[in-house]
Design a protein around this motif. Structure first.
Motif, PDB file in Angstrom:
ATOM      1  N   ARG A 186       1.011  -1.335  -0.075  1.00  0.00           N
ATOM      2  CA  ARG A 186       0.009  -0.018   0.090  1.00  0.00           C
ATOM      3  C   ARG A 186       1.090   1.537  -0.056  1.00  0.00           C
ATOM      4  O   ARG A 186       0.497   2.157  -0.588  1.00  0.00           O
ATOM      5  CB  ARG A 186      -0.901  -0.120   1.186  1.00  0.00           C
ATOM      6  CG  ARG A 186      -1.987  -1.109   1.200  1.00  0.00           C
ATOM      7  CD  ARG A 186      -3.055  -0.973   2.141  1.00  0.00           C
ATOM      8  NE  ARG A 186      -2.400  -0.988   3.613  1.00  0.00           N
ATOM      9  CZ  ARG A 186      -2.312  -2.136   4.264  1.00  0.00           C
ATOM     10  NH1 ARG A 186      -2.698  -3.168   3.625  1.00  0.00           N
ATOM     11  NH2 ARG A 186      -1.708  -2.157   5.386  1.00  0.00           N
ATOM     12  N   ARG A 187       1.923   1.266   0.932  1.00  0.00           N
ATOM     13  CA  ARG A 187       2.655   2.372   0.946  1.00  0.00           C
ATOM     14  C   ARG A 187       3.576   2.839  -0.276  1.00  0.00           C
ATOM     15  O   ARG A 187       3.609   4.064  -0.554  1.00  0.00           O
ATOM     16  CB  ARG A 187       3.730   2.422   2.229  1.00  0.00           C
ATOM     17  CG  ARG A 187       4.299   3.764   2.409  1.00  0.00           C
ATOM     18  CD  ARG A 187       5.410   3.316   3.693  1.00  0.00           C
ATOM     19  NE  ARG A 187       6.275   4.641   3.974  1.00  0.00           N
ATOM     20  CZ  ARG A 187       5.810   5.620   4.842  1.00  0.00           C
ATOM     21  NH1 ARG A 187       4.491   5.633   5.155  1.00  0.00           N
ATOM     22  NH2 ARG A 187       6.353   6.633   5.055  1.00  0.00           N
ATOM     23  N   GLU A 188       4.025   1.698  -0.951  1.00  0.00           N
ATOM     24  CA  GLU A 188       4.666   1.933  -2.336  1.00  0.00           C
ATOM     25  C   GLU A 188       4.035   1.901  -3.304  1.00  0.00           C
ATOM     26  O   GLU A 188       4.416   1.837  -4.405  1.00  0.00           O
ATOM     27  CB  GLU A 188       5.905   1.051  -2.321  1.00  0.00           C
ATOM     28  CG  GLU A 188       6.867   1.376  -0.815  1.00  0.00           C
ATOM     29  CD  GLU A 188       8.138   0.476  -0.988  1.00  0.00           C
ATOM     30  OE1 GLU A 188       8.410  -0.379  -1.827  1.00  0.00           O
ATOM     31  OE2 GLU A 188       8.973   0.692   0.018  1.00  0.00           O
ATOM     32  N   ARG A 189       2.729   1.535  -3.352  1.00  0.00           N
ATOM     33  CA  ARG A 189       1.908   1.575  -4.370  1.00  0.00           C
ATOM     34  C   ARG A 189       2.081   0.505  -5.356  1.00  0.00           C
ATOM     35  O   ARG A 189       1.915   0.758  -6.561  1.00  0.00           O
ATOM     36  CB  ARG A 189       1.473   2.995  -5.224  1.00  0.00           C
ATOM     37  CG  ARG A 189       1.242   4.075  -4.140  1.00  0.00           C
ATOM     38  CD  ARG A 189       1.059   5.523  -4.855  1.00  0.00           C
ATOM     39  NE  ARG A 189       0.710   6.551  -3.819  1.00  0.00           N
ATOM     40  CZ  ARG A 189       0.566   7.778  -4.147  1.00  0.00           C
ATOM     41  NH1 ARG A 189       0.642   8.201  -5.287  1.00  0.00           N
ATOM     42  NH2 ARG A 189       0.398   8.682  -3.326  1.00  0.00           N
ATOM     43  N   LYS A 190       2.523  -0.783  -4.970  1.00  0.00           N
ATOM     44  CA  LYS A 190       2.621  -1.797  -5.612  1.00  0.00           C
ATOM     45  C   LYS A 190       1.342  -2.653  -5.950  1.00  0.00           C
ATOM     46  O   LYS A 190       0.330  -2.474  -4.894  1.00  0.00           O
ATOM     47  CB  LYS A 190       3.697  -2.833  -5.077  1.00  0.00           C
ATOM     48  CG  LYS A 190       4.886  -1.917  -4.661  1.00  0.00           C
ATOM     49  CD  LYS A 190       5.803  -1.770  -5.875  1.00  0.00           C
ATOM     50  CE  LYS A 190       6.872  -1.218  -5.822  1.00  0.00           C
ATOM     51  NZ  LYS A 190       7.829  -0.790  -6.456  1.00  0.00           N
TER      52      LYS A 190
ATOM     53  N   PRO B 257      -2.004  -2.306  -6.958  1.00  0.00           N
ATOM     54  CA  PRO B 257      -3.027  -1.551  -6.366  1.00  0.00           C
ATOM     55  C   PRO B 257      -4.248  -2.176  -6.378  1.00  0.00           C
ATOM     56  O   PRO B 257      -5.056  -1.899  -5.254  1.00  0.00           O
ATOM     57  CB  PRO B 257      -2.886  -0.295  -7.477  1.00  0.00           C
ATOM     58  CG  PRO B 257      -2.413  -0.816  -8.542  1.00  0.00           C
ATOM     59  CD  PRO B 257      -1.362  -1.732  -8.286  1.00  0.00           C
TER      60      PRO B 257
END
Length: 258
Positions: free
Chosen positions: A239-243, A245
């Protein structure tokens, strides 16, 4: 390396289940506080199979956090309470491979040949219970999606139940199972390890996420797991690194209810 891991997988003498015998349901801290849907899904599957269960309300932690941090005396105190609460049950089921391993493997290390280790030996992760005790791999569920699977280190190495979890997914109608590359590698969570050794933990987590992303690129949109604690770690990185989505992370029982 992989061959060495496979050779080290333990084998267990599983008990037989007697019809109408209630099993105890142990809901660990992570599930209770962060992923209650996992525990709810377990009860739905047990209801579907006609398995009676009881939830002892006096239950607390299994003691793993204190044990892994080196506070063995405090862990033994928690283990003593666990044994008192669950002592009357022959089979104890939990939606956490890590906690099941703590009870079945490490209670014997922390308190050998005691009531605690005797009760701990009766704790089984939910997938183990379905496959190795009930003999169920096809529950009549249908889930028409591409799905990957994460089994944490405790489940894979201490319990040897990765194949059981995998067989449950393969028994789901219309589900396409896509393995995560280098699936045997640790995600880096390790409970308090992720706090004390955050840099190392994050690096390991990012490597796991990179492999999960490869499965995502093959069309996987649901990642099943037997450990929601691991999922909190690498799920947070995703979530934090937007992998990945659109990826959903679910406890394995959530795919077996329909």
């Amino acid at each position: 390396m992989i061959e060495a891991i496979e050779r080290s997988v333990p084998t267990w003498d599983y008990p037989s289940y007697e019809a109408n015998e209630p099993v105890a349901l142990f809901i660990p801290c992570f599930v209770d506080q962060y992923s209650p849907e996992a525990g709810i899904a377990v009860t739905r599957v047990l209801d579907k199979l006609g398995v009676k269960y009881e939830y002892p309300e006096e239950q607390t932690c299994c003691g793993q956090a204190a044990f892994n941090s080196g506070y063995w005396d405090q862990a033994r105190s928690v283990m003593k309470h666990f044994a008192e609460v669950f002592g009357k049950y022959r089979i104890i089921v939990t939606p956490s491979a890590a906690c099941a391993a703590m009870c079945r493997v490490f209670y014997q290390e922390a308190a050998p040949d005691t009531l605690e280790s005797s009760v701990g030996a009766r704790v089984y992760e939910f997938s183990e219970f379905l496959v190795n005790i009930l003999g169920k791999t096809d529950l009549g569920a249908r889930f028409p999606q591409k799905v990957a699977l994460h089994v944490g280190c405790h489940g894979r190495r201490e319990l040897g139940m990765a194949k059981a979890a995998e067989s449950l997914l393969k028994g789901v109608k219309d589900l396409e199972y896509i393995p995560i590359p280098n699936v045997e590698e640790c995600c880096g969570f390790g409970g308090t390890f992720s706090v004390k050794m955050s840099g190392t933990s994050l690096a390991m987590g990012r490597k796991k996420v990179a492999n999960i992303t490869k499965a995502y690129e093959q069309g996987v949109r649901v990642l099943a797991t037997t450990d929601m604690s691991c999922a909190m770690h690498f799920g947070g990185i995703i979530r934090r690194e937007r992998k990945a989505p659109e990826l959903q992370i679910r406890y394995i029982a959530e795919l077996l209810t329909d």
